[in-house]
Design an enzyme around this catalytic site. Structure first.
Site, short mmCIF file in Angstrom:
data_model
loop_
_atom_site.label_atom_id
_atom_site.label_comp_id
_atom_site.label_asym_id
_atom_site.label_seq_id
_atom_site.Cartn_x
_atom_site.Cartn_y
_atom_site.Cartn_z
N LEU A 1 49.71 65.05 -48.68
CA LEU A 1 50.57 63.91 -48.95
C LEU A 1 49.77 62.73 -49.48
O LEU A 1 48.69 62.43 -48.98
CB LEU A 1 51.29 63.47 -47.68
N LYS B 1 40.66 58.24 -43.69
CA LYS B 1 40.08 59.57 -43.88
C LYS B 1 39.30 60.02 -42.65
O LYS B 1 39.32 61.20 -42.29
CB LYS B 1 39.17 59.59 -45.12
N THR C 1 43.77 61.24 -60.71
CA THR C 1 45.09 61.41 -60.10
C THR C 1 45.78 60.05 -60.16
O THR C 1 45.16 59.02 -60.45
CB THR C 1 44.99 61.85 -58.63
N TYR D 1 35.78 52.44 -50.84
CA TYR D 1 36.45 53.68 -50.44
C TYR D 1 36.02 54.12 -49.04
O TYR D 1 36.70 53.84 -48.05
CB TYR D 1 36.21 54.80 -51.47
N PHE E 1 46.34 67.83 -56.16
CA PHE E 1 45.78 68.94 -55.39
C PHE E 1 46.87 69.77 -54.70
O PHE E 1 46.71 70.97 -54.52
CB PHE E 1 44.80 68.41 -54.34
N SER F 1 53.98 68.49 -55.29
CA SER F 1 54.50 68.31 -56.64
C SER F 1 53.49 67.82 -57.67
O SER F 1 53.74 67.89 -58.87
CB SER F 1 55.70 67.35 -56.61
N THR F 2 52.36 67.29 -57.21
CA THR F 2 51.35 66.78 -58.15
C THR F 2 49.95 67.05 -57.60
O THR F 2 49.79 67.43 -56.43
CB THR F 2 51.49 65.25 -58.37
#
Length: 401
Positions: free
Chosen positions: A139, A245, A276, A236, A53, A50-51
């Site tokens: 997600l 990740k 984002t 990160y 990527f 829905s948003t």
């Protein structure tokens, strides 16, 4: 009702149905301007559609290769006097455009981590498409209730081992300041972050889809990751999110084994830093992105989410040749961001940046504009002083709930 942006920190509490429709239409027009993707996917499932990527992937598949698409997401519909989420409006606009183009598009709104939504999705694939040939896993959620254990996991955004201090920016006020973030205090927080943002749920999806017989011969699946420059590593890539990740990327060989008998493949695509909802919440990153935008726009190599996804599909996933991978087996569409000349200039600007010179050295205006665009604001074609109908239905979802 008249809908104006209401902001709290890095969150916009309102979204505009006409503006989000404009945003979706712009992305569709870009994909159409690039021509058809030869040998592109034809039946696509996007998990997190829905948003960002995920939405750009769905648009690229549908309007770049005439694919039938099913999108899964968790969004809030509007109620009288209360706007829905941007993702709800994005999907309503996407489905309307897809229907007008004669393309199949249906959506499922619910917790994609749950067994119930997985079953609903499989039932819909069986009923309408038979099988899918591409699964995009995109997600983004701060928490996950584990479908097998019932345990609720919440992710944390922290460095590991030692505190981290560097510059950040309040992108609304333009104030540059130092920020210090304390390290994660226990292993449990790291494991919770991995449980939310790692590869386990992707594996659950692919395992259940395969067991149900809804994966086509030669199926591909792709999930999205980020690496970034060394200056963001402590918060990160070397922090709690980075551990998640790593887990996501480590799922690729497991899925390749799962898909072997179907001649299928799984991939992680490392994408560019972009504005984002998720990235705006990470200290240091908005300032880095503002500087990155300034440099990449000057060099004529700037991309937004839709440009990134169109390039991923056309030049990598469906280029008709062997897909180029890095030494860790990842697709890299962050290649322009990570070019040595780009990173050198960003690092030089980073050393100079202050509140006083922010507007000149960084593209903070571009950052703000992209942020508000996410929620349907700052589009010239929309009159934000006029009443708009806030209750908008997604055609394939019968209930607005």
């Amino acid at each position: 009702m008249i809908i104006q942006p209401r902001v709290r920190g890095f969150i916009c509490l309102t979204s505009h149905p006409e503006g989000t429709a404009q945003h979706v239409k712009q992305q569709i027009d870009y994909v159409k301007s690039k021509g058809k993707i030869a040998n592109g996917p034809k039946k696509v499932l996007v998990i997190g559609a829905s948003t960002g990527f995920g939405l750009a992937s769905r648009i690229t598949a549908a309007f770049g290769s005439d694919a039938a698409t099913i999108g899964v997401f968790f969004e809030k519909p509007a109620a009288p006097g209360k706007p829905g989420t941007a993702g709800w409006y994005n999907t309503a606009a996407f489905e309307k455009e897809a229907q007008a183009a004669g393309l199949y598009a249906k959506s499922i709104n619910g917790d994609a981590f749950s067994d119930e939504i997985k079953k609903q999705t499989i039932d819909l694939i069986k009923a309408d498409l038979g099988q899918v040939d591409l699964i995009v896993y995109s997600l983004a959620s701060p928490r996950r209730t584990h479908p097998k254990t019932g345990v609720a996991h919440a992710s944390v955004l922290k460095p590991i081992g030692q505190s981290f201090t560097d510059k950040t920016v309040d992108f609304h006020s333009g104030v540059v300041s130092d920020i210090s973030i304390q390290p994660v205090e226990n292993e449990e927080d790291i494991q919770n972050t991995i449980a939310v943002m790692g590869g386990e749920d992707w594996k659950f999806w692919m395992t259940e889809l395969k067991a149900a017989g809804v994966l086509a011969e030669g199926v591909k699946t792709v999930a999205y990751s980020y690496i970034g420059p060394e200056l963001t590593y402590p918060i990160y890539r070397n922090g709690t999110i980075g551990k998640a990740k790593d887990d996501l990327e480590g799922t690729v060989p497991v899925l390749n084994d799962l898909l072997k008998e179907l001649n299928g493949r799984s991939y992680v695509s490392v994408n560019k830093a972009l504005v984002t909802q998720s990235s705006s919440a990470i200290p240091v990153v908005p300032l880095y992105i503002s500087l990155l935008y300034k440099v990449m726009k000057a060099k004529g190599i700037h991309e937004g989410t839709i440009e990134q996804m169109q390039r991923l599909f056309a030049d990598r996933l469906y280029n008709g040749n062997e897909i180029a991978l890095d030494e860790k087996g990842r697709i890299r569409v962050d290649d322009w961001e990570m070019r040595a000349d780009v990173q050198k200039e960003v690092a030089e600007l980073w050393g100079q940046i202050t509140t006083e010179n922010l507007e000149g050295l960084a593209d903070i205006a571009g950052y703000r504009n992209d942020f508000f665009n996410l929620f349907g604001f700052n589009f010239d074609a929309v009159d934000y002083e006029k009443e708009t109908e806030e209750v908008v239905a997604i055609p394939s979802i019968k209930e607005n709930a």
